[in-house]
Design a protein around this motif. Structure first.
Motif, PDB file in Angstrom:
ATOM      1  N   UNK A 157     -13.959  25.997 -17.595  1.00 32.43           N
ATOM      2  CA  UNK A 157     -14.981  26.410 -16.625  1.00 32.43           C
ATOM      3  C   UNK A 157     -15.401  25.243 -15.730  1.00 32.43           C
ATOM      4  N   UNK A 158     -15.600  24.071 -16.328  1.00 34.93           N
ATOM      5  CA  UNK A 158     -16.049  22.913 -15.543  1.00 34.93           C
ATOM      6  C   UNK A 158     -14.975  22.478 -14.555  1.00 34.93           C
ATOM      7  N   UNK A 159     -13.738  22.352 -15.018  1.00 35.48           N
ATOM      8  CA  UNK A 159     -12.668  21.940 -14.111  1.00 35.48           C
ATOM      9  C   UNK A 159     -12.357  23.035 -13.094  1.00 35.48           C
ATOM     10  N   UNK A 160     -12.547  24.275 -13.482  1.00 37.44           N
ATOM     11  CA  UNK A 160     -12.344  25.374 -12.546  1.00 37.44           C
ATOM     12  C   UNK A 160     -13.350  25.379 -11.412  1.00 37.44           C
ATOM     13  N   UNK A 161     -14.558  24.899 -11.673  1.00 41.59           N
ATOM     14  CA  UNK A 161     -15.639  24.960 -10.675  1.00 41.59           C
ATOM     15  C   UNK A 161     -15.947  23.634  -9.994  1.00 41.59           C
ATOM     16  N   UNK A 162     -15.473  22.530 -10.546  1.00 34.65           N
ATOM     17  CA  UNK A 162     -15.860  21.215 -10.022  1.00 34.65           C
ATOM     18  C   UNK A 162     -15.690  21.075  -8.509  1.00 34.65           C
ATOM     19  N   UNK A 163     -14.545  21.438  -7.925  1.00 38.21           N
ATOM     20  CA  UNK A 163     -14.385  21.215  -6.485  1.00 38.21           C
ATOM     21  C   UNK A 163     -15.416  21.926  -5.620  1.00 38.21           C
ATOM     22  N   UNK A 164     -15.770  23.173  -5.957  1.00 31.00           N
ATOM     23  CA  UNK A 164     -16.719  23.899  -5.110  1.00 31.00           C
ATOM     24  C   UNK A 164     -18.165  23.486  -5.380  1.00 31.00           C
ATOM     25  N   UNK A 165     -18.457  23.057  -6.609  1.00 29.91           N
ATOM     26  CA  UNK A 165     -19.818  22.600  -6.895  1.00 29.91           C
ATOM     27  C   UNK A 165     -20.070  21.221  -6.295  1.00 29.91           C
ATOM     28  N   UNK A 166     -19.088  20.350  -6.353  1.00 33.41           N
ATOM     29  CA  UNK A 166     -19.237  19.016  -5.771  1.00 33.41           C
ATOM     30  C   UNK A 166     -19.499  19.087  -4.270  1.00 33.41           C
ATOM     31  N   UNK A 167     -18.911  20.082  -3.605  1.00 33.11           N
ATOM     32  CA  UNK A 167     -19.064  20.230  -2.151  1.00 33.11           C
ATOM     33  C   UNK A 167     -20.180  21.206  -1.774  1.00 33.11           C
ATOM     34  N   UNK A 168     -20.863  21.793  -2.806  1.00 34.40           N
ATOM     35  CA  UNK A 168     -21.983  22.719  -2.568  1.00 34.40           C
ATOM     36  C   UNK A 168     -21.550  23.921  -1.720  1.00 34.40           C
ATOM     37  N   UNK A 169     -20.417  24.524  -2.069  1.00 32.63           N
ATOM     38  CA  UNK A 169     -19.848  25.591  -1.251  1.00 32.63           C
ATOM     39  C   UNK A 169     -20.136  26.996  -1.774  1.00 32.63           C
ATOM     40  N   UNK A 170     -20.696  27.093  -2.990  1.00 33.94           N
ATOM     41  CA  UNK A 170     -20.939  28.414  -3.581  1.00 33.94           C
ATOM     42  C   UNK A 170     -22.372  28.519  -4.073  1.00 33.94           C
ATOM     43  N   UNK A 171     -22.819  29.761  -4.188  1.00 37.41           N
ATOM     44  CA  UNK A 171     -24.149  30.017  -4.745  1.00 37.41           C
ATOM     45  C   UNK A 171     -24.115  29.677  -6.239  1.00 37.41           C
ATOM     46  N   UNK A 172     -25.157  29.031  -6.718  1.00 36.35           N
ATOM     47  CA  UNK A 172     -25.129  28.579  -8.116  1.00 36.35           C
ATOM     48  C   UNK A 172     -26.102  29.346  -9.018  1.00 36.35           C
ATOM     49  N   UNK A 173     -26.763  30.360  -8.463  1.00 36.27           N
ATOM     50  CA  UNK A 173     -27.750  31.066  -9.288  1.00 36.27           C
ATOM     51  C   UNK A 173     -27.127  32.146 -10.161  1.00 36.27           C
ATOM     52  N   UNK A 174     -25.873  32.530  -9.874  1.00 36.78           N
ATOM     53  CA  UNK A 174     -25.251  33.581 -10.692  1.00 36.78           C
ATOM     54  C   UNK A 174     -23.746  33.364 -10.752  1.00 36.78           C
ATOM     55  N   UNK A 175     -23.337  32.448 -11.617  1.00 38.27           N
ATOM     56  CA  UNK A 175     -21.924  32.173 -11.869  1.00 38.27           C
ATOM     57  C   UNK A 175     -21.488  32.976 -13.088  1.00 38.27           C
ATOM     58  N   UNK A 176     -20.366  33.655 -12.988  1.00 34.95           N
ATOM     59  CA  UNK A 176     -19.849  34.457 -14.104  1.00 34.95           C
ATOM     60  C   UNK A 176     -18.554  33.831 -14.618  1.00 34.95           C
ATOM     61  N   UNK A 177     -18.523  33.527 -15.913  1.00 41.10           N
ATOM     62  CA  UNK A 177     -17.323  32.992 -16.558  1.00 41.10           C
ATOM     63  C   UNK A 177     -16.900  33.956 -17.662  1.00 41.10           C
ATOM     64  N   UNK A 178     -15.790  34.629 -17.446  1.00 41.04           N
ATOM     65  CA  UNK A 178     -15.243  35.617 -18.374  1.00 41.04           C
ATOM     66  C   UNK A 178     -14.037  34.965 -19.047  1.00 41.04           C
ATOM     67  N   UNK A 179     -14.169  34.609 -20.324  1.00 41.06           N
ATOM     68  CA  UNK A 179     -13.201  33.706 -20.961  1.00 41.06           C
ATOM     69  C   UNK A 179     -12.584  34.325 -22.226  1.00 41.06           C
ATOM     70  N   UNK A 180     -11.308  34.015 -22.417  1.00 38.42           N
ATOM     71  CA  UNK A 180     -10.579  34.547 -23.571  1.00 38.42           C
ATOM     72  C   UNK A 180      -9.856  33.422 -24.306  1.00 38.42           C
ATOM     73  N   UNK A 181      -9.883  33.482 -25.631  1.00 38.26           N
ATOM     74  CA  UNK A 181      -9.246  32.440 -26.439  1.00 38.26           C
ATOM     75  C   UNK A 181      -8.404  33.036 -27.548  1.00 38.26           C
ATOM     76  N   UNK A 182      -7.359  32.301 -27.908  1.00 37.80           N
ATOM     77  CA  UNK A 182      -6.578  32.654 -29.077  1.00 37.80           C
ATOM     78  C   UNK A 182      -7.352  32.390 -30.361  1.00 37.80           C
ATOM     79  N   UNK A 183      -6.882  32.945 -31.463  1.00 40.51           N
ATOM     80  CA  UNK A 183      -7.617  32.936 -32.730  1.00 40.51           C
ATOM     81  C   UNK A 183      -7.739  31.534 -33.333  1.00 40.51           C
ATOM     82  N   UNK A 184      -6.824  30.627 -32.995  1.00 41.41           N
ATOM     83  CA  UNK A 184      -6.908  29.268 -33.543  1.00 41.41           C
ATOM     84  C   UNK A 184      -8.198  28.562 -33.132  1.00 41.41           C
ATOM     85  N   UNK A 185      -8.835  29.038 -32.068  1.00 45.49           N
ATOM     86  CA  UNK A 185     -10.100  28.446 -31.641  1.00 45.49           C
ATOM     87  C   UNK A 185     -11.199  28.581 -32.674  1.00 45.49           C
TER      88      UNK A 185
END
Length: 348
Positions: A157-185
């Motif tokens: 999530x952090x690496x996915x968003x870093x470029x747009x957050x660093x440049x202040x290009x997106x609204x930050x009040x409602x970010x949605x992160x829908x994430x899936x992991x394998x069972x080893x997690x």
């Protein structure tokens, strides 16, 4: 670097522990010095993990008998709370610490204690620690003695968003992160929810009302954005052994609608060898990163509208855990970041 880095691993019987061993066993600058497990004391590592036969000759020893203070760096692949109980002794002996649990991830001890249900044992060391996301904190990591290795979900999530957050290009009040992991997690332990008959042929969300990685992600995103973010984070369990896919949704600011986001991401990560910004319109798959330290990102903008969809994949045990820890070690000791990490993803 001619002299070998003497490495110790505390808690080497889990999935992140064996991944550390797999990576470090062939690292040209590493000497594996000790690996601990109270329960498995005396057992050969290769007896538990046959993939390491002929590569790792160590036996498990108790922490008391492991001579960890003789190491240059000690990795903690342990439950939360273990590293902070042993960190001071190691630091006093000049040993660097890389913790793969959460002891040194959250700077706010009150938040840590709320989510991990234990007091923080060394807040003074915590203040000196560095969040070990190399692509964000490279210079600080190089000067640190204690590294809090990021969680697997937060990495995507952090690496996915870093470029747009660093440049202040997106609204930050409602970010949605829908994430899936394998069972080893979930770790290498006996739990009903991760039994084959429970996890196979099934797909479910969990931690919807609150997950330990939420405050970690929020803290780091807020630093990047320069203000507190509003985050909706929902993790899911996928019936596969390893791999992670995060789909992130953000609203583009009105004055940023003309931005070339593909170019932005390509330029931001141009010199990051473990981040692959894929061609526009790509759909990255978890199998494309399996067993590698690679993280792949693809960008989508449905209908060329005001929503940016960011798709990120990684191996949760490598870039999401052990590989990232080795990357941190390489930075700590002035090695090329890709040393011991040039593994190509495994297909099929």
């Amino acid at each position: 670097m001619s002299q070998k880095i003497k490495v110790g691993i505390v808690g080497g019987t889990g999935y992140t522990g064996v991944e550390l061993l797999r990576l470090l066993a062939l690292h040209p600058n590493v000497q594996l010095h000790a690996i601990t497990s109270r329960k498995e004391e005396g057992m050969k590592v290769a007896e538990m993990f046959p993939n390491l036969r002929g590569k790792v000759d160590l036996a498990f020893s108790t922490p008391e008998n492991a001579a960890l203070t003789e190491c240059d760096v000690v990795f903690f692949a342990t439950p939360h709370g273990v590293a902070m109980a042993q960190a001071q002794e190691l630091l006093d002996a000049g040993v660097k610490v890389i913790d793969l649990a959460a002891d040194f991830r959250l700077q706010d001890t009150a938040v840590f204690e709320k989510w991990y249900k234990m007091p923080h044992g060394c807040p003074d060391i915590l203040k000196q620690s560095t969040y070990g996301l190399v692509e964000i904190n490279r210079e600080k990591i190089a000067q640190s003695k204690v590294i809090g290795n990021p969680g697997c979900y937060p990495t995507t999530v952090i690496l996915g968003l870093a470029p747009v957050l660093e440049k202040r290009l997106v609204e930050i009040d409602h970010i949605v992160a829908d994430c899936k992991s394998g069972v080893s997690g979930a770790g290498r332990k006996a739990e009903v929810g991760t039994l084959f008959s429970e996890a196979s042929d099934n797909f479910k969300a969990y931690g919807v009302s609150g997950h330990r990685h939420h405050p970690e992600i929020s803290e780091q995103l807020s630093k990047l954005a320069g203000a507190e973010v509003g985050l909706l984070f929902v993790p899911h369990l996928v019936p596969m052994i390893r791999g992670m896919l995060s789909t992130i949704y953000v609203k583009i600011k009105p004055d940023a609608l003309a931005t070339d986001f593909q170019k932005l991401y390509e330029e931001r990560y141009a010199n990051e060898q473990f981040i692959d910004v894929m061609p526009a319109g790509s759909l990255p798959e978890t199998r494309s990163v399996r067993a590698s330290n690679q993280l792949r990102i693809a960008l989508h903008r449905p209908g060329n509208g005001d929503t940016l969809v960011i798709v990120v994949v990684q191996d949760n045990l490598v870039k999401g855990a052990a590989g990232q820890a080795v990357q941190n070690m390489n930075v700590l000791f002035g090695l090329a970041e890709n040393t011991g990490l040039n593994h190509v993803a495994v297909l099929p």
